[in-house]
Scaffold this motif. Structure first.
Motif, PDB file in Angstrom:
ATOM      1  N   LYS A   1       0.568  -1.284   0.019  1.00 16.55           N
ATOM      2  CA  LYS A   1      -0.042  -0.002   0.125  1.00 16.55           C
ATOM      3  C   LYS A   1       0.854   1.143  -0.019  1.00 16.55           C
ATOM      4  O   LYS A   1       2.032   1.147   0.343  1.00 16.55           O
ATOM      5  CB  LYS A   1      -1.007  -0.146   1.212  1.00 16.55           C
ATOM      6  N   ARG A   2       0.301   2.258  -0.604  1.00 19.21           N
ATOM      7  CA  ARG A   2       1.287   3.503  -0.754  1.00 19.21           C
ATOM      8  C   ARG A   2       0.340   4.702  -0.644  1.00 19.21           C
ATOM      9  O   ARG A   2      -0.915   4.599  -1.344  1.00 19.21           O
ATOM     10  CB  ARG A   2       1.966   3.393  -1.979  1.00 19.21           C
ATOM     11  N   GLU A   3       0.747   5.757   0.044  1.00 17.33           N
ATOM     12  CA  GLU A   3      -0.315   7.090  -0.061  1.00 17.33           C
ATOM     13  C   GLU A   3       0.352   7.823  -1.012  1.00 17.33           C
ATOM     14  O   GLU A   3       1.601   8.083  -1.014  1.00 17.33           O
ATOM     15  CB  GLU A   3       0.009   7.372   1.306  1.00 17.33           C
ATOM     16  N   ILE A   4      -0.586   8.512  -1.855  1.00 16.27           N
ATOM     17  CA  ILE A   4      -0.342   9.377  -2.670  1.00 16.27           C
ATOM     18  C   ILE A   4      -1.026  10.722  -2.506  1.00 16.27           C
ATOM     19  O   ILE A   4      -1.992  10.704  -1.869  1.00 16.27           O
ATOM     20  CB  ILE A   4      -0.579   8.983  -4.136  1.00 16.27           C
ATOM     21  N   THR A   5      -0.416  11.846  -2.988  1.00 17.51           N
ATOM     22  CA  THR A   5      -1.217  13.028  -2.562  1.00 17.51           C
ATOM     23  C   THR A   5      -1.755  13.566  -4.158  1.00 17.51           C
ATOM     24  O   THR A   5      -0.726  13.582  -4.956  1.00 17.51           O
ATOM     25  CB  THR A   5      -0.165  14.137  -2.090  1.00 17.51           C
ATOM     26  N   ASP A   6      -2.776  13.961  -4.371  1.00 18.17           N
ATOM     27  CA  ASP A   6      -2.988  14.579  -5.556  1.00 18.17           C
ATOM     28  C   ASP A   6      -2.776  15.907  -5.802  1.00 18.17           C
ATOM     29  O   ASP A   6      -2.388  16.579  -4.874  1.00 18.17           O
ATOM     30  CB  ASP A   6      -4.651  14.152  -6.183  1.00 18.17           C
ATOM     31  N   ASP A   7      -3.093  16.448  -6.904  1.00 22.33           N
ATOM     32  CA  ASP A   7      -2.955  17.942  -7.278  1.00 22.33           C
ATOM     33  C   ASP A   7      -3.712  18.853  -6.337  1.00 22.33           C
ATOM     34  O   ASP A   7      -3.249  20.069  -6.089  1.00 22.33           O
ATOM     35  CB  ASP A   7      -3.154  18.315  -8.552  1.00 22.33           C
ATOM     36  N   ASP A   8      -4.726  18.591  -5.509  1.00 25.65           N
ATOM     37  CA  ASP A   8      -5.646  19.324  -4.801  1.00 25.65           C
ATOM     38  C   ASP A   8      -5.156  18.918  -3.457  1.00 25.65           C
ATOM     39  O   ASP A   8      -5.798  19.710  -2.511  1.00 25.65           O
ATOM     40  CB  ASP A   8      -7.031  18.857  -5.123  1.00 25.65           C
ATOM     41  N   GLY A   9      -4.051  18.370  -3.105  1.00 28.03           N
ATOM     42  CA  GLY A   9      -3.631  18.196  -1.807  1.00 28.03           C
ATOM     43  C   GLY A   9      -4.395  16.931  -1.192  1.00 28.03           C
ATOM     44  O   GLY A   9      -4.277  16.746   0.111  1.00 28.03           O
TER      45      GLY A   9
ATOM     46  N   ALA B   1       6.370  -3.192  -4.799  1.00 31.93           N
ATOM     47  CA  ALA B   1       7.684  -2.825  -4.204  1.00 31.93           C
ATOM     48  C   ALA B   1       8.404  -3.829  -5.235  1.00 31.93           C
ATOM     49  O   ALA B   1       8.215  -5.024  -5.559  1.00 31.93           O
ATOM     50  CB  ALA B   1       7.767  -3.430  -2.869  1.00 31.93           C
ATOM     51  N   ILE B   2       9.328  -2.963  -5.799  1.00 31.60           N
ATOM     52  CA  ILE B   2      10.438  -3.620  -6.734  1.00 31.60           C
ATOM     53  C   ILE B   2      11.182  -4.740  -6.033  1.00 31.60           C
ATOM     54  O   ILE B   2      11.654  -4.549  -5.041  1.00 31.60           O
ATOM     55  CB  ILE B   2      11.274  -2.580  -7.730  1.00 31.60           C
TER      56      ILE B   2
END
Length: 154
Positions: A65-73, A82-83
């Motif tokens: 699982k990974r947390e990402i942030t979009d352009d709107d925050g 994971a490689i």
């Protein structure tokens, strides 16, 4: 010219042409030792993946699982892979022979992952394999492969 010298000449031509190579031969003929010797003579690293001993996640990477942030925050939890360590080594060392061994003895999902590396020169996450990296596969003919799998059409 001796048979082994002819084989080495063909392999080296494939390497210089930046083509992936698949060796086909009966068990115990020294395919692995030959490729390790070529890596040593070229002063290249050597990474061997024995497909019959692997699961598809050993090739594609383990789900995380990974947390990402979009352009709107806003933040979102997404799935990613994971490689694998061998991929990290290739991306950092570059001058490596990646040897995909026992292709015909590998379960079909592992064969599919290995085939993508051989044909596309692309890691499962979309990263390109460095130009300096050599990819060589090896397999036994299906009729002589211990616990071998039928090969798909590709």
């Amino acid at each position: 010219m001796e048979e082994t010298e002819k084989i080495i000449t063909v392999i080296m031509a494939g390497i210089h042409a930046r083509m992936s190579i698949m060796l086909v031969g009966n068990p115990g003929q020294g395919k692995s030792a030959l490729i390790r010797g070529i890596a040593d003579s070229m002063d290249y690293g050597f990474i061997s993946i024995i497909g019959s001993q692997r699961d598809s996640t050993d090739i594609t990477g383990f789900p995380v699982k990974r947390e990402i942030t979009d352009d709107d925050g806003g933040t979102h939890l997404v799935g990613d892979y994971a490689i694998p360590y061998w991929q990290y080594r290739i991306l950092t060392i570059k001058k490596v022979i990646l040897f995909l061994d026992e292709y015909s003895n590998s379960p079909p999902p592992v064969q599919a992952s290995m085939l993508a590396l051989l044909n596309e020169r692309e890691f499962p996450n979309g990263d390109k394999v460095p130009d300096e990296t050599v990819i060589i596969g090896a397999m036994n003919p299906v009729d002589t492969a211990a616990n071998g799998f039928e090969l798909g059409l590709p």
